[in-house]
Enzyme design. Structure first.
Site, short mmCIF file in Angstrom:
data_model
loop_
_atom_site.label_atom_id
_atom_site.label_comp_id
_atom_site.label_asym_id
_atom_site.label_seq_id
_atom_site.Cartn_x
_atom_site.Cartn_y
_atom_site.Cartn_z
N TRP A 103 0.72 -1.31 -0.05
CA TRP A 103 -0.25 -0.01 0.07
C TRP A 103 0.91 1.13 -0.02
O TRP A 103 0.47 2.57 -0.28
CB TRP A 103 -0.79 0.00 1.24
CG TRP A 103 -0.37 0.32 2.47
CD1 TRP A 103 0.80 -0.40 2.96
CD2 TRP A 103 -0.75 1.04 3.54
NE1 TRP A 103 1.07 0.03 4.23
CE2 TRP A 103 0.22 0.86 4.76
CE3 TRP A 103 -1.72 2.13 3.59
CZ2 TRP A 103 -0.17 1.76 5.77
CZ3 TRP A 103 -2.01 2.84 4.80
CH2 TRP A 103 -1.13 2.49 5.90
N ASP A 104 2.08 1.19 0.32
CA ASP A 104 3.11 2.19 0.29
C ASP A 104 2.91 3.01 -0.96
O ASP A 104 3.11 4.27 -0.91
CB ASP A 104 4.65 1.68 0.54
CG ASP A 104 4.81 0.95 1.70
OD1 ASP A 104 3.92 0.17 1.84
OD2 ASP A 104 5.90 0.74 2.02
N GLU A 115 0.58 -2.68 12.53
CA GLU A 115 1.00 -4.05 12.35
C GLU A 115 1.56 -4.63 13.69
O GLU A 115 1.69 -5.89 13.61
CB GLU A 115 1.89 -4.10 11.09
CG GLU A 115 0.94 -3.92 9.93
CD GLU A 115 1.90 -4.09 8.71
OE1 GLU A 115 3.09 -4.69 8.76
OE2 GLU A 115 1.51 -3.72 7.72
N LYS A 148 2.85 0.69 16.13
CA LYS A 148 3.96 0.90 15.21
C LYS A 148 3.70 1.87 14.34
O LYS A 148 4.71 2.49 13.97
CB LYS A 148 3.75 -0.28 14.07
CG LYS A 148 5.04 -0.50 13.14
CD LYS A 148 4.97 -1.72 12.40
CE LYS A 148 6.19 -1.95 11.57
NZ LYS A 148 5.90 -3.29 10.75
N GLN A 149 2.45 2.34 13.96
CA GLN A 149 2.33 3.73 13.17
C GLN A 149 0.87 4.17 13.19
O GLN A 149 0.32 3.36 13.57
CB GLN A 149 2.67 3.44 11.69
CG GLN A 149 1.81 2.26 10.90
CD GLN A 149 2.58 1.53 9.79
OE1 GLN A 149 3.32 0.58 10.14
NE2 GLN A 149 2.23 1.80 8.33
C1 BGC Z 1 4.74 -1.55 7.36
C2 BGC Z 1 3.90 -1.47 6.39
C3 BGC Z 1 4.45 -1.24 5.04
C4 BGC Z 1 5.68 -2.36 4.97
C5 BGC Z 1 6.58 -2.11 3.64
C6 BGC Z 1 5.76 -2.43 7.30
O1 BGC Z 1 7.16 -2.19 8.17
O2 BGC Z 1 4.16 -1.52 8.80
O3 BGC Z 1 2.78 -0.38 6.75
O4 BGC Z 1 3.32 -1.64 4.06
O5 BGC Z 1 6.74 -2.07 6.10
O6 BGC Z 1 6.98 -0.73 3.61
#
Ligand code: BGC
Length: 715
Positions: free
Chosen positions: A324-325, A466, A577-578
């Site tokens: 999704w980035d 996550e 985490k975010q």
């Molecule tokens: C993040 C995800 C991201 C992925 C790739 C993970 O560590 O939590 O949101 O899509 O890294 O960058």
């Protein structure tokens, strides 16, 4: 400022520097490894779309045969930074032109001294052309020998993907090499030409898989010698005759200067469209330009069949897979500065709809559920198991491929945003509408009615945060799913009014019966959203009942809270985490009042692992802080994002660029500090909130085909 500079060579930061000195042209990228090699290097060139799944379980982007290889021998002694003495060292990447230069004054073990300079670029004017120039200023008399090669022995950190096909000398100054991936059967060809009629006659060394041209020059103290290497590159994804094509491109440039000039002009046009500058903050400005540069060199300009991986084309991290980035972090940059690139990336999702439909079908749902990690076909390629942080002998289960359903709404969101920003009705009719409708169909079928609560739930998911898996009713997922279904209904209305034939066609192919559409309506109206009277939103069912933590108690630390608690235990804490709730409040911010955002900002900010959690977080945190008017706090988050790669804050930049963070930095600048607001009718305004030490912020963006230059000053 436009130049990234390294004044001394430190082998311990070799991989980090290889990443940040990556060059590329949207077709491929090459890490900043040295031409002559160095022990322990992570040398790589990645070409978009060249994936292979042998010998790994899930397909990965393949490290291509090496085009850089060049050995310099001074009176028979091989130049290497691992021997002799470095008397002077400078490496510079000019972001304005994508030219990487390294100049080293070196003394060989036996005392020969010379200054050796390498320059390289991946032509933006001709995506099948790579160029390298080596100049040597000897401080001795004798001989300089240069061996220029193409090396087919490239691997992915020990995993071999290539079978040799053929190699040949085409003529006196040109050789070619062709290899093929073991399982996907993609042919890749390189052709090397050493132009220069005045140079000595090269010898051809027909070493298996490493065709080499060797030239020997007389050395006279103080008199430079120059060798140019042009490399043409093509794959069977481009043509049936990759070697012929590679030879044509290698033969094309008249001279180094001419090739560089064409490349320079192409870059000038790129930068014109996405001009940015910050007066009063060199660090922020270079970080911003660096981020844009990294996105631009990864952006496919002539190929709709590829996406940009989470680590761009700059490293082995995440095996080249896209997340999704792309849609949520990188795409806005392209949508507002290079819409043709945004469209290519969205077309990739459109082309991978069959795989997304199959993923939904296999899980027992309708519509399109995009892969959490996507590669060439769009099938799910998220690994199910990875080595555990604590004990590499153990494996940890990765759940995102099974549970992260929000990706489908993220794709729909990006398609809609692109359409609103460009007014590209033709594309929306042809492709975008189908993306929005088929993802809406997925969310309507995935929703479960909960009679006791009287709402539709999404159970067992993972949201953006996550650190928590197997959640019910993740706020981000539910709200975006609702948005997706509502937008699906709106899309259908628009099509019926403006493109009735397409409306009929899609209603047929996607089976949009009145019953199905009334279910969509019902789900959209009755989705479970937990908002308390103050506006506080619970991240998922039961989040507020988890153990609370004061993150300050763990400072100073150098590890993420995930590593500190462990994968399983992290689920039991209120540590993110975010941003998750804040993420949805950013994406749909017109739908929330400032008070509603504030109450969530105040709750979730202290519970987020800003420093070592996800690199995707800080830029979003910065934008929401700007919305709240907390400019100092916004800057703190912004600069953390800006340093993610340049200062290797998480210690993993060697695996490749954090591309989402790069996109987030631009968004923080434009939508955060610049406060750009775009209204549905295409009107726009800015609500600047510049950090105190900035004199001005300038940026250019494109809306509905028109470029706008914004200059905001701090008074
Ligand atoms: C993040 C995800 C991201 C992925 C790739 C993970 O560590 O939590 O949101 O899509 O890294 O960058």
């Amino acid at each position: 400022m436009w130049t990234l500079t390294e004044n001394s060579f430190d082998p311990s930061s070799q991989h980090h520097k290889e990443t940040i000195f990556t060059i590329g042209n949207g077709y491929l990228s090459t890490r900043g490894a040295f031409e002559e090699g160095y022990p322990g290097e992570s040398r790589a060139t990645f070409v978009h779309g060249v994936f292979d799944d042998a010998p790994v379980v899930f397909t990965e982007l393949v490290n291509a045969p090496d085009w850089l290889s060049m050995q310099v021998l001074l009176n028979g002694e091989k130049f290497s930074l691992a021997s002799g003495e470095i008397l002077d060292y400078l490496r510079e990447l000019d972001l304005r032109t994508g030219l990487l230069t390294r100049r080293v004054r070196w003394q060989s073990p036996s005392g020969q001294v010379a200054t050796i300079q390498f320059e390289r670029f991946a032509s933006l004017a001709d995506q099948h052309l790579l160029a390298l120039r080596c100049q040597v200023w000897p401080e001795f008399d004798g001989q300089i020998e240069i061996r220029a090669a193409l090396n087919g022995h490239a691997d992915n950190q020990g995993l071999a993907h290539w079978n040799h096909v053929t190699q040949r000398q085409e003529n006196r100054d040109t050789v070619g090499l062709q290899t093929r991936t073991r399982s996907s059967g993609i042919h890749l060809a390189l052709a090397m030409r050493l132009p220069g009629t005045n140079s000595p006659e090269p010898d051809y060394w027909d070493t298996e898989n490493i065709p080499t041209l060797r030239q020997v020059f007389p050395a006279h103290n103080g008199q430079p010698i120059t060798l140019v290497k042009f490399v043409g590159i093509a794959t069977s994804r481009d043509t049936d005759q990759p070697l012929e094509k590679a030879l044509v491109h290698a033969a094309r440039p008249e001279s180094w200067e001419a090739a560089l000039e064409a490349h320079r002009q192409a870059w000038e046009q790129e930068w014109e469209r996405c001009e940015v500058s910050i007066e009063g903050d060199e660090e922020a400005e270079i970080a911003l330009r660096f981020s844009l540069f990294q996105l631009l060199i990864a952006a496919p300009r002539h190929d709709k069949r590829v996406n940009i991986g989470a680590k761009t084309l700059s490293g082995f991290g995440y095996r080249g897979h896209a997340f999704w980035d792309t849609e949520i972090f990188m795409l806005p940059v392209f949508t507002y500065t290079a819409p043709h690139i945004a469209r290519n990336l969205l077309d990739y999702r459109h082309l991978t709809l069959p795989a997304a439909r199959e993923k939904a079908r296999q899980a027992g749902f309708e519509g399109a559920w995009f892969a959490w990690e996507s590669a060439d076909t769009g099938e799910e390629v998220t690994p199910t198991w990875v080595p555990d942080f604590h004990d590499k002998k153990k494996l940890a289960r990765v759940w995102t491929g099974d549970l992260a359903i929000h990706i489908s709404a993220d794709v729909a969101y990006a398609a809609w945003q692109y359409w609103r920003a460009t007014g590209d009705d033709a594309w929306f009719t042809e492709s975008g509408a189908e993306l929005v409708l088929d993802t809406a169909k997925f969310f309507a079928s995935r929703a479960e009615w909960q009679p006791e609560r009287g709402c539709y739930a999404y159970s067992d998911v993972i949201g953006p945060d996550e650190y928590h898996d197997h959640n019910d009713n993740n706020a981000y997922t539910n709200r975006l799913a609702q948005w997706n279904i509502q937008t699906g209904l709106q899309t259908l209305n628009w099509l019926e009014k403006n493109q009735p034939e397409k409306a009929t066609e899609l209603a047929g192919t996607l089976d949009l019966t009145p019953e199905r559409l009334s279910k969509w309506q019902d789900v959209a109206e009755k989705i479970c959203l937990h908002i308390d009277p103050t506006g506080l939103i619970e991240q998922f069912d039961g989040f507020f009942a988890l153990k609370d933590v004061n993150l300050a108690d763990y400072e100073p630390r150098t590890k993420s809270m995930h590593e500190i608690f462990g994968v399983e235990a992290a689920n039991q804490y209120q540590v993110l985490k975010q941003p998750d709730v804040l993420m949805v409040q950013y994406l749909l911010h017109d739908e929330y009042t400032d008070e509603q955002i504030r109450v969530n900002y105040d709750y979730y900010t202290p519970r987020t692992d800003h420093t070592y959690g996800s690199s995707l977080g800080p830029s979003i945190q910065a934008i929401v802080a700007c919305l709240m008017g907390d400019v100092d706090e916004a800057y703190e988050h912004f600069i953390r994002a800006a340093r993610a790669d340049l200062r290797d804050v998480r210690g993993n930049a060697g695996d490749g660029i954090h591309a989402a963070s790069a996109g987030g930095i631009w968004q923080a600048l434009v939508f955060g500090f610049g406060g750009l607001r775009i209204h549905p009718d295409g009107q726009w305004e800015t609500h600047p909130r510049l950090p105190k030490h900035w004199k001005s912020l300038t940026f250019r963006f494109t809306l509905r085909g028109q470029q706008h230059l914004v200059r905001l000053e701090n008074r």
